[in-house]
Write a protein that holds these residues in place. Structure first.
Motif, short mmCIF file in Angstrom:
data_model
loop_
_atom_site.label_atom_id
_atom_site.label_comp_id
_atom_site.label_asym_id
_atom_site.label_seq_id
_atom_site.Cartn_x
_atom_site.Cartn_y
_atom_site.Cartn_z
N ASP A 52 0.83 -1.21 0.00
CA ASP A 52 0.00 0.00 0.00
C ASP A 52 0.86 1.26 0.00
OD1 ASP A 52 0.85 -0.58 2.57
OD2 ASP A 52 -0.98 0.11 3.53
N ARG A 83 3.64 2.19 1.81
CA ARG A 83 4.34 2.69 2.99
C ARG A 83 5.81 2.28 2.97
NH1 ARG A 83 3.05 -0.02 6.94
NH2 ARG A 83 1.70 -1.56 5.92
N ALA A 137 -2.29 -1.39 -3.99
CA ALA A 137 -2.69 -0.59 -2.83
C ALA A 137 -4.18 -0.74 -2.48
CB ALA A 137 -2.34 0.88 -3.05
N THR A 160 -4.75 -4.01 -0.69
CA THR A 160 -4.14 -4.04 0.64
C THR A 160 -4.93 -3.19 1.62
OG1 THR A 160 -2.01 -4.37 -0.42
CG2 THR A 160 -1.97 -3.69 1.88
N ARG A 161 -5.38 -2.02 1.19
CA ARG A 161 -6.20 -1.18 2.07
C ARG A 161 -7.51 -1.87 2.43
NH1 ARG A 161 -4.83 3.25 -1.87
NH2 ARG A 161 -2.88 4.17 -1.10
N ARG A 162 -8.07 -2.60 1.48
CA ARG A 162 -9.31 -3.33 1.77
C ARG A 162 -9.08 -4.38 2.84
NH1 ARG A 162 -11.24 -7.28 -2.71
NH2 ARG A 162 -9.96 -8.68 -1.45
N LEU A 203 -6.87 -4.24 5.22
CA LEU A 203 -6.72 -3.53 6.49
C LEU A 203 -8.08 -3.09 7.02
CD1 LEU A 203 -3.57 -1.43 5.61
CD2 LEU A 203 -3.68 -3.32 7.25
N GLU A 204 -8.94 -2.60 6.14
CA GLU A 204 -10.28 -2.18 6.54
C GLU A 204 -11.11 -3.34 7.07
OE1 GLU A 204 -11.72 -0.40 3.00
OE2 GLU A 204 -10.52 1.44 3.21
#
Length: 307
Positions: A253, A255, A280, A283-285, A287-288
């Motif tokens: 994502d 970082r 990204a 990956t954000r999904r 984490l959410e």
């Protein structure tokens, strides 16, 4: 033992060890592990299982013993993290050695030519030197390639400088990825990425050996590599080898990367923005949805913030 070796092994607060010294030891250790693997080629395997499909052979263990013997002789107070033996040494050290004595064990067990010995050293959470000995060819025709680099020193393959590719579009690229043994949410997300990139790139390969994937990126025969759930020993050496050949490495994502992260995107730099546009959001999904992608496999007491 040289003065620089002694200085680096006396205490965790000692001055930094010269990078050239660290690389020389990484090369010596990887070569010793490779001797063990070479001796076992084209011979019957004794295979056991760490999981349903996660293999380990007696060669993994013997190679790790050979590698660690070299590291302990030169740096008796450095921290060590081996895939088979876990944590040893002084975890209050400035340095952590990450050892994969046989990256691609399943390939080795089947005599499939994509396995390697990987020895990398990390300062804090940043790889600073590493050596990977790749076994290629095949039964009765085995050859090796040795990749080496330290921070500020261009990557070499068998002593010759190598460099990442100049490919600037995913549609012109050859990509690599990997899938771990845990068929969890990250595995499923990566399967989606595999399908998506297969549709747009010239190809996506899966060799099953992270160290080799990163070395192939360093020499420009593949253009980008991504994967979830890698361990420090999978990538410590390969990361510095790829970076010193011109690669950009982040999490998936975007970082800043460390060897303790659970996602990695490594590219020839030119492709990084376009690749992130795909990795990204996935990956954000994750984490959410509450999937744990926080740093892992940090040895107890080891300070990852040292610079």
């Amino acid at each position: 033992m040289t003065r620089a070796h002694a200085q680096g092994s006396t205490t965790a607060s000692a001055d930094a060890v010269a990078l050239g010294e660290l690389l020389a030891v990484a090369e010596e250790a990887a070569a010793k592990g490779a001797e063990v693997v070479r001796e076992a080629l084209d011979k019957p395997r004794r295979i056991s299982f760490k999981g349903a499909t996660d293999l380990v052979t007696e060669t993994d263990k013997a190679s790790e013993d050979a590698v660690l013997a070299v590291l302990r002789r030169h740096y008796p107070r450095h921290a060590l993290l081996g895939e088979e033996g876990g944590v040893s040494g002084d975890t209050d050290s400035t340095y952590l050695w990450c050892v994969d004595p046989l990256d691609g064990t399943t390939n080795f067990a089947h005599a499939y030519p994509a396995f390697a010995v990987s020895v990398g050293v990390v300062r804090g959470s940043t790889p600073v030197a590493g050596c990977v000995v790749e076994f290629a060819g095949g039964p009765h025709a085995w050859v090796t390639r040795t990749f080496s680099a330290h921070t500020g020193r261009p990557t070499t393959c068998n002593g010759k400088p190598v460099r990442v590719s100049e490919v600037s579009e995913v549609r012109r690229s050859l990509l690599v990825t990997g899938f771990g043994y845990e068929h969890d949410e990250a595995w499923s997300a990566n399967m989606e990425l595999f399908k998506e990139y297969t549709d747009v790139a010239q190809g996506v390969r899966r060799l099953g050996a992270a160290a080799i994937d990163l070395c192939h990126l360093s020499m420009g025969i593949v253009d980008a590599y991504w994967e979830y759930r890698l361990k420090p020993w999978d990538m410590a050496a390969g990361i510095v080898i790829a970076q010193e050949a011109g690669a950009t490495v982040t999490t998936m994502d975007g970082r800043p990367f460390s060897v303790f992260e659970r996602s990695m995107l490594a590219t020839n730099t030119r492709l990084h923005p376009e690749m992130l546009a795909g990795t990204a959001p996935k990956t954000r999904r994750l984490l959410e949805e509450g999937v744990d992608l926080s740093p892992w496999f940090v040895p107890p007491g080891y300070n990852t913030t040292r610079t």
